[in-house]
Design an enzyme around this catalytic site. Structure first.
Site, short mmCIF file in Angstrom:
data_model
loop_
_atom_site.label_atom_id
_atom_site.label_comp_id
_atom_site.label_asym_id
_atom_site.label_seq_id
_atom_site.Cartn_x
_atom_site.Cartn_y
_atom_site.Cartn_z
N ASP A 215 35.77 96.54 108.63
CA ASP A 215 36.40 97.85 108.79
C ASP A 215 36.94 98.00 110.21
O ASP A 215 38.09 98.40 110.43
CB ASP A 215 35.38 98.97 108.55
CG ASP A 215 34.92 99.06 107.12
OD1 ASP A 215 35.42 99.94 106.39
OD2 ASP A 215 34.06 98.26 106.72
N ASN B 83 26.93 93.03 109.40
CA ASN B 83 27.51 93.93 108.42
C ASN B 83 27.73 95.29 109.10
O ASN B 83 28.81 95.88 109.02
CB ASN B 83 26.54 94.03 107.24
CG ASN B 83 27.03 94.86 106.08
OD1 ASN B 83 26.56 94.71 104.97
ND2 ASN B 83 27.98 95.75 106.27
N ARG C 93 22.49 89.96 107.70
CA ARG C 93 23.72 89.97 106.93
C ARG C 93 24.94 90.14 107.83
O ARG C 93 24.96 91.03 108.69
CB ARG C 93 23.66 91.13 105.94
CG ARG C 93 24.61 91.04 104.77
CD ARG C 93 24.63 92.34 103.98
NE ARG C 93 23.31 92.87 103.68
CZ ARG C 93 23.10 94.11 103.24
NH1 ARG C 93 24.13 94.92 103.04
NH2 ARG C 93 21.88 94.53 102.99
N ASP D 159 31.81 95.03 97.94
CA ASP D 159 30.65 95.53 97.20
C ASP D 159 31.00 96.86 96.52
O ASP D 159 31.19 97.84 97.20
CB ASP D 159 29.44 95.67 98.12
CG ASP D 159 29.76 96.37 99.44
OD1 ASP D 159 30.90 96.28 99.93
OD2 ASP D 159 28.86 97.01 100.00
N GLU E 194 39.20 106.44 101.02
CA GLU E 194 38.76 105.05 101.15
C GLU E 194 39.51 104.10 100.22
O GLU E 194 39.87 102.98 100.59
CB GLU E 194 37.27 105.00 100.84
CG GLU E 194 36.62 103.64 100.92
CD GLU E 194 35.16 103.68 100.49
OE1 GLU E 194 34.35 102.99 101.14
OE2 GLU E 194 34.82 104.40 99.54
#
Length: 685
Positions: A245, A280, A289, A410, A614
């Site tokens: 992002d 992440n 992660r 995801d 989004e």
């Protein structure tokens, strides 16, 4: 100017339906443009406007409100004003709200502000205030806000908490002093342990989750001597630095907010130095992660913008060194690196259910086990996660689930139940880009000689060794061959993921087939086939869908709709496809896709009170922001005025405008569909 007038007239009188929609939406109205400046009493005007036009009472004025769509506010001085159409009414509501937020009793308003070109208005809002509203810091000024985290269902302790790596003792001292001197924030400061972070340790933090420290700088003007470097969050419910992002946001900030690009880049470097990878996001439950790696591209783009400034070369060097460490230490290490195929997989460490996801999100998986043990879903989820119940099949499921979240898509059907076994197109393309970027930087900027200090060495590597471009060139050539061998399908004209366990190429059609164009791994022949065969499968009225309807399959109870699947489109896929197509000379296709996406965004912005979200349903132009899959749609939860949009969607709008010409922007401003715009351009030319 004559050409511009002719062009605008040709669009408006073409009879293809656009002009009527523009008037109903209230994009322009000749009557109000002549009224100049007027003054309104803020509170009473806002109340009257909402009472008249916000029919459904949601604090927004949209095309779905069936009010009169014509409001005559009481002005100071009794000037007669009529505000008409959804767009103008919503703009008036927004202006009144902002004035109210500033404590103003009266608003002096230029009437032209209400019929402002929506393209200019949206661009102005993104650049002028939305980036600032999405900015966070983890310091005395910002930690109270940044520490808030509504996601973890298992977190019974909502105390703000920060974990500091052992390599940053000055930060531990800073936060400890901050906790003492500002007891009202109730901050809990904790060390992270030295050595390897295990899945079991990450699980042990589930019920006392917290922020992970980021980069800080010395600042004598700060009371405690340190200031956190800023970063930009995606929006809505997020207060942490997310990996990909932030990349898409950062590359669009260089001209208007260079300090934010610099802060994001330096925070990424800090994460690799202290956590071994770009996380992440910087929360304790993300310690095992990563997410899609874009660091070298960001570092090089930032350098291109700042190369004449002091310290620009040094920052690029840090970025390249950090990317090397992450490459060696994380992406090229088992279990992510598959020695048989030579490909890399998303395969993070972890135990149990991801704590940011409540157990009910997995009801279709957990319900039979909860019934088996005669437990509630929540009780079973907790017992399983903390090892009180052993279920190997669930271990496999959640290994794949964590890999999906590391992948960033995801969730989607393409990756469900298999992600940890896949050498994915997206990851291996990004690693090819890293390899070529590092080779280029070492060769052209660092005189083909880059010394690597110990802090940027992976375990087992010799400190102060020298890296040259040749090794990275070889790695890139090898990866290109692997991608061609395992992922390219000549007959389909597409790239597909490769299953390293079954040793088969998948056949799931996904928008990551365009990523090889972005990273440059595709040959001209492969690019031509992608444009001919793949592009028509994904192109919709609002841009590219993430997957094809054929691959997603019918939506059923056993095959529920996923947010990263057809019919939804997301900003990163659009941006990478536009830039990838342009890399290979397909400018018309890139412009068409770009226009479709921006037109859809502009239409939602106009018709739904400034909404920017989004993800979108790219198969329709009517309410394309209405997404019911999984987590709903971030960016929809506001009243009166949108104050932040959504991070990478904002970025896609700014980037898209940079790819379009003046005529295209004017057509967007009156909501001309792409087909109308294309016809008008041909007639003008």
């Amino acid at each position: 100017m004559a050409e511009s007038s002719q062009y605008k007239k040709s669009i408006d009188t073409e009879g293809l339906g656009m002009g009527a929609r523009s008037r109903r939406s209230g994009i322009y109205d000749d009557g109000i443009l002549d009224k100049g400046t007027f003054v309104l009493a803020v509170d009473t005007s806002k109340e009257s406007l909402l009472r008249t036009e916000d029919v459904d009472g949601d604090g927004l004025i949209t095309v779905e409100d069936d009010g009169p769509k014509c409001f005559s506010p009481v002005t100071i001085g009794d000037l007669e004003i009529q505000v008409q159409g959804t767009y103008q009414l919503a703009n008036l509501l927004q202006e009144l709200f902002h004035a109210q937020e500033c404590g103003e009793k009266y608003l002096e308003l230029d009437s032209r502000r209400l019929s402002e070109d929506p393209v200019r208005r949206l661009e102005r809002l993104i650049k002028g205030s939305w980036w600032n509203n999405l900015t966070r810091t983890i310091d005395a000024a910002g930690i109270a806000k940044a520490a808030k985290d509504p996601k973890p269902a298992a977190d019974s302790n909502d105390q703000p908490r920060i974990y500091v790596p052992r390599g940053a003792p000055e930060q531990y001292t800073f936060y400890s002093r901050l906790a003492r001197e500002m007891p009202e924030i109730n901050l809990d400061v904790q060390w992270l342990p030295e050595g390897e972070i295990t899945g079991e340790f990450i699980r042990s933090l589930n019920e006392k989750s917290g922020l992970l420290a980021l980069e800080m700088k010395e600042d004598p003007n700060e009371r405690l001597g340190l200031k956190g470097l800023p970063f930009v969050v995606p929006g809505d419910r997020f207060n942490e630095l997310y990996n990909w992002d932030a990349y898409f946001i950062a590359v669009e900030l260089a001209d208007t907010h260079p300090h934010l690009t610099d802060g994001i880049l330096r925070n990424f470097i800090f994460e690799i130095k202290h956590y071994g990878k770009i996380l992440n996001a910087n929360r304790s439950y993300y310690l095992g992660r990563a997410q899609p790696p874009f660091l070298t591209d960001l570092a090089l783009k930032n350098y291109a913008e700042t190369r004449l400034e002091p310290g620009a070369r040094d920052l690029l060097k840090l970025g390249i060194l950090a990317a090397m460490k992450e490459y060696y230490n994380y992406w090229m290490m088992p279990p992510r690196y598959d020695e048989t195929s030579g490909l890399t997989r998303y395969r993070p460490i972890g135990v149990g259910i991801c704590p940011e996801t409540p157990a009910h999100e997995f009801i279709h998986v957990l319900a039979p086990y909860a019934e088996k043990y005669n437990m509630t879903l929540e009780d079973f989820g907790h017992a399983y996660t903390f090892g009180k119940i052993q279920e190997p099949d669930l271990d496999t499921f959640f290994q794949h689930d964590r890999a999906v979240r590391e992948n960033g898509h995801d969730t989607c059907k393409r990756l469900e139940g298999v992600c940890a076994d896949l050498g994915t197109v997206d990851l291996n393309c990004l690693l090819y880009k890293i390899e070529t970027d590092i080779a280029k930087a070492i060769r052209t900027i660092f005189d083909d000689h880059l010394q690597v200090p110990g802090v940027f060495c992976a375990p087992g590597q010799v400190a102060d060794r020298t890296e040259s471009s040749a090794a990275w060139d070889r790695a890139a050539r090898k990866r290109k061959q692997l991608i061609d061998n395992y992922m390219w399908n000549e007959e389909e004209g597409m790239y597909f993921d490769y299953n390293t366990v079954t040793k088969t190429q998948t056949n799931f059609e996904y928008a990551t087939t365009f990523w090889p164009l972005w990273c440059g791994v595709a040959s001209p022949h492969q690019a031509a086939l992608i444009v001919k065969k793949a592009l028509p499968k994904f192109e919709c009225v609002g841009g590219l869908s993430t997957s094809t309807e054929r691959s997603r399959g019918p939506v059923t109870a056993k095959n529920p709709q996923r947010q990263w699947d057809y019919p939804y489109g997301w900003a990163p896929h659009q941006i990478m496809a536009w830039d990838g197509l342009k890399n290979y000379g397909y400018h018309e296709e890139a412009e068409r896709l770009c226009y479709r996406w921006l037109h859809m965004l502009t239409r939602v912005f106009v018709e739904y009170n400034g909404m920017v979200v989004e993800k979108y349903d790219v198969t329709t132009l009517d309410g394309s922001h209405k997404v019911a899959a999984e987590y709903g749609n971030q960016g929809t939860h506001f009243k009166y005025a949108n104050q932040e949009g959504f991070g990478w969607t904002n970025a896609s709008y700014i980037h898209g405008l940079s790819l379009l010409g003046l005529h295209a922007k004017r057509a967007l401003g009156v909501l001309a569909p792409y087909e109308t715009y294309a016809i008008a351009v041909k007639r003008v030319r």
